[in-house]
Design a protein around this motif. Sequence first.
Motif, PDB file in Angstrom:
ATOM      1  N   UNK A  52       0.791  -1.213   0.000  1.00 32.19           N
ATOM      2  CA  UNK A  52       0.000   0.000   0.000  1.00 32.19           C
ATOM      3  C   UNK A  52       0.827   1.269   0.000  1.00 32.19           C
ATOM      4  N   UNK A  53       2.136   1.161   0.091  1.00 34.25           N
ATOM      5  CA  UNK A  53       2.970   2.353   0.130  1.00 34.25           C
ATOM      6  C   UNK A  53       3.179   2.953  -1.258  1.00 34.25           C
ATOM      7  N   UNK A  54       2.915   2.174  -2.312  1.00 36.01           N
ATOM      8  CA  UNK A  54       3.128   2.678  -3.667  1.00 36.01           C
ATOM      9  C   UNK A  54       1.974   3.541  -4.146  1.00 36.01           C
ATOM     10  N   UNK A  55       0.831   3.368  -3.550  1.00 38.09           N
ATOM     11  CA  UNK A  55      -0.370   4.080  -3.971  1.00 38.09           C
ATOM     12  C   UNK A  55      -1.048   4.718  -2.763  1.00 38.09           C
ATOM     13  N   UNK A  56      -1.739   5.810  -2.979  1.00 38.64           N
ATOM     14  CA  UNK A  56      -2.493   6.404  -1.875  1.00 38.64           C
ATOM     15  C   UNK A  56      -3.654   5.501  -1.456  1.00 38.64           C
ATOM     16  N   UNK A  57      -4.139   5.683  -0.241  1.00 35.47           N
ATOM     17  CA  UNK A  57      -5.223   4.851   0.279  1.00 35.47           C
ATOM     18  C   UNK A  57      -6.476   4.905  -0.580  1.00 35.47           C
ATOM     19  N   UNK A  59      -6.706   4.979  -3.807  1.00 40.68           N
ATOM     20  CA  UNK A  59      -6.523   4.457  -5.160  1.00 40.68           C
ATOM     21  C   UNK A  59      -7.585   3.399  -5.439  1.00 40.68           C
ATOM     22  N   UNK A  60      -8.074   3.405  -6.668  1.00 38.99           N
ATOM     23  CA  UNK A  60      -9.118   2.446  -7.043  1.00 38.99           C
ATOM     24  C   UNK A  60      -8.531   1.043  -7.170  1.00 38.99           C
ATOM     25  N   UNK A  61      -9.416   0.060  -7.174  1.00 38.05           N
ATOM     26  CA  UNK A  61      -8.988  -1.327  -7.324  1.00 38.05           C
ATOM     27  C   UNK A  61      -8.299  -1.545  -8.669  1.00 38.05           C
ATOM     28  N   UNK A  62      -8.786  -0.887  -9.718  1.00 33.88           N
ATOM     29  CA  UNK A  62      -8.156  -1.044 -11.036  1.00 33.88           C
ATOM     30  C   UNK A  62      -6.753  -0.429 -11.053  1.00 33.88           C
ATOM     31  N   UNK A  63      -6.557   0.685 -10.347  1.00 36.41           N
ATOM     32  CA  UNK A  63      -5.217   1.283 -10.245  1.00 36.41           C
ATOM     33  C   UNK A  63      -4.277   0.339  -9.504  1.00 36.41           C
ATOM     34  N   UNK A  64      -4.777  -0.253  -8.420  1.00 36.01           N
ATOM     35  CA  UNK A  64      -3.958  -1.205  -7.657  1.00 36.01           C
ATOM     36  C   UNK A  64      -3.598  -2.420  -8.508  1.00 36.01           C
ATOM     37  N   UNK A  65      -4.574  -2.922  -9.274  1.00 35.81           N
ATOM     38  CA  UNK A  65      -4.314  -4.073 -10.144  1.00 35.81           C
ATOM     39  C   UNK A  65      -3.279  -3.739 -11.203  1.00 35.81           C
ATOM     40  N   UNK A  66      -3.356  -2.528 -11.760  1.00 32.42           N
ATOM     41  CA  UNK A  66      -2.410  -2.122 -12.795  1.00 32.42           C
ATOM     42  C   UNK A  66      -0.990  -2.039 -12.233  1.00 32.42           C
ATOM     43  N   UNK A  71       4.468  -4.416 -11.593  1.00 32.05           N
ATOM     44  CA  UNK A  71       5.529  -4.934 -10.728  1.00 32.05           C
ATOM     45  C   UNK A  71       5.808  -6.408 -11.028  1.00 32.05           C
ATOM     46  N   UNK A  72       4.752  -7.174 -11.216  1.00 34.35           N
ATOM     47  CA  UNK A  72       4.887  -8.600 -11.528  1.00 34.35           C
ATOM     48  C   UNK A  72       5.674  -8.775 -12.837  1.00 34.35           C
ATOM     49  N   UNK A  73       5.322  -7.990 -13.870  1.00 38.69           N
ATOM     50  CA  UNK A  73       6.017  -8.078 -15.156  1.00 38.69           C
ATOM     51  C   UNK A  73       7.485  -7.675 -15.027  1.00 38.69           C
ATOM     52  N   UNK A  74       7.726  -6.625 -14.251  1.00 35.37           N
ATOM     53  CA  UNK A  74       9.088  -6.156 -14.052  1.00 35.37           C
ATOM     54  C   UNK A  74       9.938  -7.218 -13.353  1.00 35.37           C
ATOM     55  N   UNK A  75       9.370  -7.854 -12.342  1.00 35.45           N
ATOM     56  CA  UNK A  75      10.097  -8.917 -11.633  1.00 35.45           C
ATOM     57  C   UNK A  75      10.349 -10.104 -12.550  1.00 35.45           C
ATOM     58  N   UNK A  76       9.373 -10.466 -13.362  1.00 37.75           N
ATOM     59  CA  UNK A  76       9.527 -11.588 -14.290  1.00 37.75           C
ATOM     60  C   UNK A  76      10.659 -11.293 -15.283  1.00 37.75           C
ATOM     61  N   UNK A  77      10.688 -10.086 -15.831  1.00 35.15           N
ATOM     62  CA  UNK A  77      11.741  -9.709 -16.778  1.00 35.15           C
ATOM     63  C   UNK A  77      13.117  -9.755 -16.120  1.00 35.15           C
TER      64      UNK A  77
END
Length: 86
Positions: A52-57, A59-66, A71-77
């Motif tokens: 939760x530190x990357x986004x304000x409290x 933030x919408x669910x779609x923003x959190x999912x994005x 982050x997931x893609x970046x870690x995979x790469x």
Amino acid sequence: MSEATRITEKGQATIPKSLRERYGLEPGDEVLWVETESGILVKKRTKTDARGMLLPDDASESERDAVAAELRDSLRERRERNYDEV
């Protein structure tokens, strides 16, 4: 239950032994100081406390999912690059 301690000139405070034992606080552990409407909350930092530190409290669910997907893609790469280097 309440116990009082003093704050030193360096701004340090001792956590009473009974509370350290009850909450499993050991030397080297980190605690979070959280400001609330009713005062300050002190809690033991855990591995998930950074969520939760990357986004304000608000933030919408779609923003959190994005952000999670990015982050997931970046870690995979990064993992794939590391495997390629080995």
